[in-house]
Write a protein that holds these residues in place. Structure first.
Motif, short mmCIF file in Angstrom:
data_model
loop_
_atom_site.label_atom_id
_atom_site.label_comp_id
_atom_site.label_asym_id
_atom_site.label_seq_id
_atom_site.Cartn_x
_atom_site.Cartn_y
_atom_site.Cartn_z
N ASP A 14 -8.03 17.74 -11.53
CA ASP A 14 -7.29 18.72 -12.47
C ASP A 14 -6.23 18.04 -10.85
OD1 ASP A 14 -8.45 21.22 -9.83
OD2 ASP A 14 -8.47 19.18 -9.76
N MET A 15 -5.89 17.50 -10.74
CA MET A 15 -4.90 17.09 -10.15
C MET A 15 -3.70 17.07 -10.47
SD MET A 15 -5.24 15.15 -6.17
CE MET A 15 -3.77 15.86 -5.45
N GLY A 16 -2.51 17.61 -9.82
CA GLY A 16 -1.16 17.45 -10.70
C GLY A 16 -1.06 18.85 -11.73
N GLY B 98 1.75 7.60 -6.40
CA GLY B 98 0.63 8.22 -6.85
C GLY B 98 -0.65 7.10 -7.87
N GLU C 201 1.99 2.49 -3.45
CA GLU C 201 1.21 2.82 -4.69
C GLU C 201 1.19 3.67 -4.53
OE1 GLU C 201 -1.61 -1.29 -5.19
OE2 GLU C 201 -1.92 0.21 -5.32
N MET C 202 1.10 4.74 -2.90
CA MET C 202 0.72 5.89 -2.52
C MET C 202 2.08 6.32 -3.23
SD MET C 202 -0.70 7.04 1.22
CE MET C 202 -2.70 6.46 0.69
N ASP C 203 3.22 5.61 -3.15
CA ASP C 203 4.38 6.45 -3.72
C ASP C 203 4.50 6.92 -4.78
OD1 ASP C 203 6.27 5.73 -1.12
OD2 ASP C 203 5.06 7.10 -0.74
N GLY D 259 1.24 -1.03 -0.08
CA GLY D 259 0.13 -0.38 -0.39
C GLY D 259 1.00 1.04 -0.16
N ASN E 112 -11.65 5.44 -7.41
CA ASN E 112 -13.09 5.36 -7.14
C ASN E 112 -13.81 7.32 -6.92
OD1 ASN E 112 -13.77 3.01 -6.11
ND2 ASN E 112 -12.78 3.52 -4.43
N ASN E 113 -12.41 7.97 -8.23
CA ASN E 113 -13.13 9.54 -8.23
C ASN E 113 -12.86 10.20 -6.90
OD1 ASN E 113 -13.71 11.26 -10.45
ND2 ASN E 113 -15.44 11.80 -9.62
N ILE E 114 -12.05 9.22 -5.96
CA ILE E 114 -11.93 10.88 -5.12
C ILE E 114 -11.18 11.42 -5.59
CG2 ILE E 114 -10.93 10.57 -2.75
CD1 ILE E 114 -13.41 8.05 -3.10
N ILE E 115 -10.35 11.24 -6.27
CA ILE E 115 -8.65 11.94 -6.13
C ILE E 115 -9.41 13.33 -7.44
CG2 ILE E 115 -6.57 13.14 -7.30
CD1 ILE E 115 -5.50 9.58 -6.29
N PRO E 116 -9.02 14.57 -7.83
CA PRO E 116 -9.87 15.10 -8.49
C PRO E 116 -9.25 15.72 -10.08
CG PRO E 116 -9.67 16.18 -7.08
CD PRO E 116 -8.89 15.25 -5.92
N GLN F 189 -3.86 6.69 -9.69
CA GLN F 189 -5.40 7.74 -9.68
C GLN F 189 -6.30 6.76 -9.48
OE1 GLN F 189 -5.98 10.56 -10.96
NE2 GLN F 189 -3.90 11.24 -10.64
N SER F 190 -7.14 7.27 -8.70
CA SER F 190 -8.31 6.67 -7.90
C SER F 190 -9.25 6.16 -8.99
CB SER F 190 -8.94 7.78 -7.06
OG SER F 190 -9.93 7.64 -6.46
#
Lengths: 199, 106
Positions: free
Chosen positions: B98-100, B87, B83-85, B80, B92-96, B89-90
């Motif tokens: 336009d990020m990045g 980055g 995977e987080m490192d 885990g 579940n559409n949690i991460i908007p 992409q979600s």
């Protein structure tokens, strides 16, 4: 002697939406709730995690304390202060007004949910208050793939439900989850935590 | 990695569930009665190698009571973290979306 470089901290901003989760598992000493890589609660560690749906204007995360100031006649300023009350909460307005699976979590101490063929209902009376762990979780602007978490360990909604029904205004339910102490935990970790994931 | 009182009662009976939950709650610093709540208690962080608030002996006992394989748990935690490192992409559409894209961000 040289000056000091200002640090504007211009990436430490909250600009993305937060999701409010309830019915979370409680984390133990030295730990935090377990997140999946997408910022949602890990389903194995939080099998009952429940997303409450849309909010009208996002969430207000609140962590304050009031203090008792002890003074002496001879001094204009207090001599010493002690913490009187800790106020930790998450407030907002929910839009899922007719979802009784959401509503049943907002009526602790007064609402009893039941369902059978043809209906879902919440009946109202005076029952025992139940508490649950909740958290607002949002993506960090400063680092892609990392998250901010405002987690309250033991809370219930103190606002009940109140909503308009009509054609020209969409119904919304203001809620305010108020944090309580779990007195059998370590002194410094009894109410909740505000944390973020880092590398 | 979740312990919930009601589930344990159904699996092992009330007396055994009381014994297990009380001991895990005390060893893990969860607070008395916390496994009786809606979400139960999360063992993942408590049993992690990186958690220095709980000593090794207590972690082993918690894992034994809950039937958790600590080696498998560490593998999941490490997977885990990686995977987080990266980055990821979600789904579940949690991460908007336009990020990045902001040039001012590090």
């Amino acid at each position: 002697m040289a000056g000091t470089t200002p640090n504007w901290r211009s990436t430490a901003l909250v600009v993305y939406r937060a999701l409010l989760w309830i019915q979370l598992a409680l984390a133990g000493a030295g730990a935090r709730i377990t997140l999946h890589t997408d910022g949602t609660p890990d389903a194995t560690a939080n099998p009952n995690a429940f997303h409450v749906g849309h909010s009208k204007d996002g969430w207000k995360c609140r962590l304050k304390a009031s203090y008792i100031k002890h003074k002496a006649d001879e001094s204009a300023a207090p001599l010493v202060s002690i913490v009187d009350e800790i106020d930790m909460g998450i407030a907002g307005a929910l839009l899922a007004v007719t979802d009784l699976d959401v509503v049943k979590n907002l009526l602790s101490g007064i609402g009893t949910y039941s369902t059978a063929s043809g209906y879902k209902q919440v009946t109202v009376g005076n029952i025992a208050i139940t508490y649950q762990s909740i958290a607002a979780i949002w993506p960090l602007y400063e680092a892609s793939g990392y998250f901010g978490v405002f987690n309250i360990y033991s809370t219930f909604n103190q606002s009940g439900i109140e909503f308009d029904v009509g054609r020209t205004k969409m119904g919304e339910m203001p809620v305010d989850f108020m944090g309580h102490t779990i007195s059998t935990r370590a002194d410094a970790d009894q109410v909740g935590n505000y944390w973020k994931t880092i590398a | 990695m979740n312990v919930q009182y009601d589930r344990l009662v159904a699996e092992r009976g009330k007396d055994e569930a009381d014994r297990i939950c009380d001991e895990i709650e005390a060893l893990g610093g969860f607070g008395g009665g916390s496994s009786r709540g809606f979400g139960g208690i999360d063992l993942t962080g408590v049993l992690a190698e990186s958690n220095t608030a709980i000593d090794t002996k207590d972690k082993a006992r918690i894992a034994e009571l809950a039937g958790v394989d600590r080696k498998e748990l560490e593998k999941r935690i490490e997977a885990g973290r990686k995977e987080m490192d990266r980055g990821i992409q979600s789904k579940n559409n949690i991460i908007p979306p336009d990020m990045g894209q902001d040039q001012n961000r590090k």
